[in-house]
Design a protein around this motif. Structure first.
Motif, short mmCIF file in Angstrom:
data_model
loop_
_atom_site.label_atom_id
_atom_site.label_comp_id
_atom_site.label_asym_id
_atom_site.label_seq_id
_atom_site.Cartn_x
_atom_site.Cartn_y
_atom_site.Cartn_z
N LEU A 233 -21.01 -1.07 -53.65
CA LEU A 233 -20.99 0.25 -54.27
C LEU A 233 -22.31 0.94 -53.95
CD1 LEU A 233 -19.52 -0.72 -57.77
CD2 LEU A 233 -18.28 0.12 -55.77
N PRO A 234 -22.35 1.76 -52.90
CA PRO A 234 -23.62 2.36 -52.48
C PRO A 234 -24.18 3.34 -53.51
CG PRO A 234 -22.00 2.44 -50.71
CD PRO A 234 -21.27 2.08 -51.96
N VAL A 235 -25.50 3.29 -53.67
CA VAL A 235 -26.23 4.23 -54.51
C VAL A 235 -27.33 4.82 -53.62
CG1 VAL A 235 -27.66 4.53 -56.58
CG2 VAL A 235 -25.78 2.86 -56.58
N ASN A 236 -27.22 6.10 -53.31
CA ASN A 236 -28.15 6.71 -52.36
C ASN A 236 -29.45 7.08 -53.06
OD1 ASN A 236 -29.53 8.43 -50.53
ND2 ASN A 236 -27.59 8.92 -49.52
N LEU A 237 -30.49 6.28 -52.81
CA LEU A 237 -31.77 6.54 -53.45
C LEU A 237 -32.42 7.81 -52.93
CD1 LEU A 237 -33.38 2.96 -53.55
CD2 LEU A 237 -31.79 4.02 -55.17
N ARG A 238 -32.14 8.16 -51.69
CA ARG A 238 -32.73 9.38 -51.12
C ARG A 238 -32.21 10.63 -51.82
NH1 ARG A 238 -31.96 7.40 -44.85
NH2 ARG A 238 -33.73 5.95 -44.80
N LYS A 239 -30.98 10.52 -52.33
CA LYS A 239 -30.38 11.65 -53.04
C LYS A 239 -30.52 11.51 -54.56
CE LYS A 239 -26.94 12.64 -49.44
NZ LYS A 239 -25.49 12.75 -49.12
N GLN A 240 -31.28 10.51 -54.99
CA GLN A 240 -31.56 10.29 -56.41
C GLN A 240 -30.31 9.95 -57.22
OE1 GLN A 240 -35.10 10.92 -57.99
NE2 GLN A 240 -35.18 10.09 -55.94
N GLU A 241 -29.31 9.35 -56.57
CA GLU A 241 -28.08 9.00 -57.28
C GLU A 241 -28.32 7.96 -58.37
OE1 GLU A 241 -24.94 9.91 -53.61
OE2 GLU A 241 -25.28 7.84 -54.29
N GLN A 242 -29.41 7.21 -58.25
CA GLN A 242 -29.71 6.19 -59.26
C GLN A 242 -30.13 6.82 -60.59
OE1 GLN A 242 -31.68 7.12 -56.86
NE2 GLN A 242 -33.84 6.94 -57.38
N ARG A 243 -30.39 8.10 -60.59
CA ARG A 243 -30.80 8.79 -61.83
C ARG A 243 -29.65 9.52 -62.50
NH1 ARG A 243 -35.85 7.97 -62.72
NH2 ARG A 243 -37.29 7.48 -61.01
#
Length: 212
Positions: free
Chosen positions: A29-39
């Motif tokens: 399940l990808p979470v794109n850190l560059r797009k701040q999806e983790q927030r």
């Protein structure tokens, strides 16, 4: 099992190596850190640390890579990555923590982004910061390997948690243009591990969310 991960996250990379070594299937399940999806609020509700990795195993949710790998050792004990023997366990954790606690926290993406976006560091200053902590940390790792390491891996001829931590950290250092020639033991282990199928399978370029 499901793993929230980002292809270039060294902590996610550690867990992917462990899962591959244990031959445990999982959904990515990808979470794109560059797009701040983790927030995103929905993700933070599952992982208050607002980072990756996050492992979901039925009703179990676990963040923090070392905790996840310890859980995998308990639930899927072969091959064991954290030795049962007291001293061997301590040595593996000592080297793993030298990477996971001393190098990674000051060099991860959110810290580097804070240096630039909030403190106004230039690219050159950010890179100098990164390279300073790589030198400090890998000097210690090289010394620990010289003192206690043996075999083709960090500790013997089979991978442990230490190898799961070492390989992603070196990969990141290479990507950031660090001089790694002062660390021959580190590089020998890194190069050996990357000939092994589990490490190849876990590599960033093999992930479904891979991008340059």
């Amino acid at each position: 099992m499901k793993l929230h991960t980002f292809f270039n996250s060294s902590t996610s990379y550690r867990v992917r190596i462990a899962l591959a070594l244990k031959n445990v299937p999982y959904d990515t399940l990808p979470v794109n850190l560059r797009k701040q999806e983790q927030r995103a609020a929905g993700y933070v509700a599952k992982n208050p640390s607002a980072g990756v990795p996050l492992l979901i195993d039925e009703d179990v949710q676990l963040s923090q890579s070392l905790a996840i790998i310890d859980y995998l050792d308990a639930t899927h004990p072969e091959p064991r990555l954290i030795p049962a023997d007291t001293l061997a366990r301590a040595r593996v954790l000592e080297l793993s923590d030298a990477i996971a606690c001393d190098i990674h926290p000051v060099n991860n993406m959110r810290v580097l982004r804070y240096l630039q976006d909030v403190l106004g560091a230039t690219d050159d200053q950010k890179n100098a910061w990164y390279q300073h902590w790589i030198r400090e940390g890998l000097t210690a790792v090289e010394a620990l390997l010289a003192r206690y390491g043996h075999g083709v891996n960090c500790f013997g001829d089979a991978p442990t948690l230490a190898d799961c931590c070492l390989v992603p950290q070196v990969a990141n250092a290479q990507r950031m243009g660090c001089d790694l020639s002062p660390y021959p033991r580190v590089m020998r282990i890194f190069e050996h591990c990357n000939t092994q199928p589990a490490f190849q399978q876990a590599a960033p370029a093999q992930q479904p969310d891979y991008s340059l």
